[in-house]
Design an enzyme around this catalytic site. Structure first.
Site, short mmCIF file in Angstrom:
data_model
loop_
_atom_site.label_atom_id
_atom_site.label_comp_id
_atom_site.label_asym_id
_atom_site.label_seq_id
_atom_site.Cartn_x
_atom_site.Cartn_y
_atom_site.Cartn_z
N HIS A 68 20.34 -33.61 -15.78
CA HIS A 68 20.72 -32.54 -16.70
C HIS A 68 20.45 -31.14 -16.12
O HIS A 68 20.92 -30.14 -16.66
CB HIS A 68 20.01 -32.71 -18.05
CG HIS A 68 18.56 -32.33 -18.06
ND1 HIS A 68 17.55 -33.26 -17.97
CD2 HIS A 68 17.96 -31.14 -18.15
CE1 HIS A 68 16.38 -32.65 -18.02
NE2 HIS A 68 16.60 -31.36 -18.13
N ASP A 112 18.93 -40.29 -16.59
CA ASP A 112 18.82 -38.86 -16.27
C ASP A 112 18.25 -38.68 -14.86
O ASP A 112 17.08 -38.35 -14.67
CB ASP A 112 17.95 -38.18 -17.32
CG ASP A 112 17.93 -36.66 -17.20
OD1 ASP A 112 18.83 -36.12 -16.50
OD2 ASP A 112 17.04 -36.03 -17.79
N SER A 206 11.52 -30.09 -16.12
CA SER A 206 12.58 -31.06 -15.84
C SER A 206 12.81 -31.26 -14.35
O SER A 206 12.91 -30.31 -13.58
CB SER A 206 13.90 -30.59 -16.48
OG SER A 206 13.77 -30.51 -17.87
#
Length: 261
Positions: A68, A112, A206
């Protein structure tokens, strides 16, 4: 932020852009030489700007991160401690190509994970090194203490720091994440955090690695914006065969589809 979507009343997707740590500490400079800072070019209706994410070096020309995070143009910075200083240790390398897992879903954040191919090989030295991945059958036991490092938010209110910080977190069983995230997948995700400890990843660690027993067992993926616990990590061992397939040279252009949103 690159991605902030409300999926349901109980599910909020992450803070894309890499970041820092809540309740952690500053690391000894260059003591985490596998860490990568991803500078990401973002274009939307209001113009063009840069965001950032974490990642980690697994081969001299390959970096893993969260899917992402990645957009049209990515530059990887290796060997950094203070990301806003022109440190001699830093290596800036553009990303030539990337491969998303074919079953990656930007809505649910299933699978992801992204593997990035650098335009040139990094120079391996005392400040830039590789980190090992677990084999496909390796799992981390509940209660294991692991570390996550990054640059970014140090509180719920947006406090930031320029230097790398790290926090120690415990691997949980799946129940806390299954309760909070109805789309949690126990085969390919890890539930991590310390309830009531004030320690957590946040906006936006992230893409950074969850390091357990000197291996990158997880990748920071997502959590609820309103709470520190629990957090969901992509399980590296589940994707090890897919990673190995591409590291052996199968960088297929048909799979290197850039996600334009």
């Amino acid at each position: 932020m690159l991605l902030l979507l409300l999926i349901s009343s109980a599910f909020v997707l992450p803070w894309a852009g890499a970041g820092e740590i809540i309740g952690g500490k500053v690391v000894v400079p260059h003591s985490r030489p596998y860490m990568a800072y991803l500078k990401i070019k973002v274009t939307n209706k209001t113009g063009t700007f840069h965001s950032y994410c974490g990642g980690f070096l697994i081969q001299p020309d390959a970096v893993l991160s969260a899917a992402h995070c990645v957009r049209v143009e990515v530059t990887v910075i290796l060997g950094a401690h203070n990301i806003h200083d022109e440190e001699e240790s830093q290596q800036w390398i553009s990303v030539r190509d990337w491969v998303f897992h074919p079953d990656y879903c930007p809505v649910t954040l299933h699978n992801d994970i992204v593997l990035m191919k650098l335009k040139k090989k990094a120079k391996i030295n005392k400040n830039v090194k590789l980190i090992s991945l677990p084999s496909s059958n390796e799992r981390v036991r509940t209660g294991t203490k692991c570390e996550v490092a990054g640059w970014g938010w140090t509180s719920l209110y947006g406090s930031k720091t320029d230097v790398m910080r790290e926090v120690e977190l415990k691997v949980q069983n799946d129940k806390p994440c299954q309760k909070v995230f109805r789309r949690y997948q126990r085969r390919s995700m890890m539930c991590v955090g310390d309830q009531n400890s004030g320690k957590s990843t946040y906006k936006g660690d992230s893409g950074g690695p969850l390091v357990c027993n000197q291996k990158a067992h997880g990748i920071v993926s997502h959590g609820l914006e309103s709470r520190l616990f629990p957090k969901v990590f992509t399980m590296a061992s589940y994707f090890e065969p897919w990673i190995r397939q591409h590291l052996l040279g199968n960088w297929m252009q048909t799979l290197s589809v850039r996600m334009r949103r």
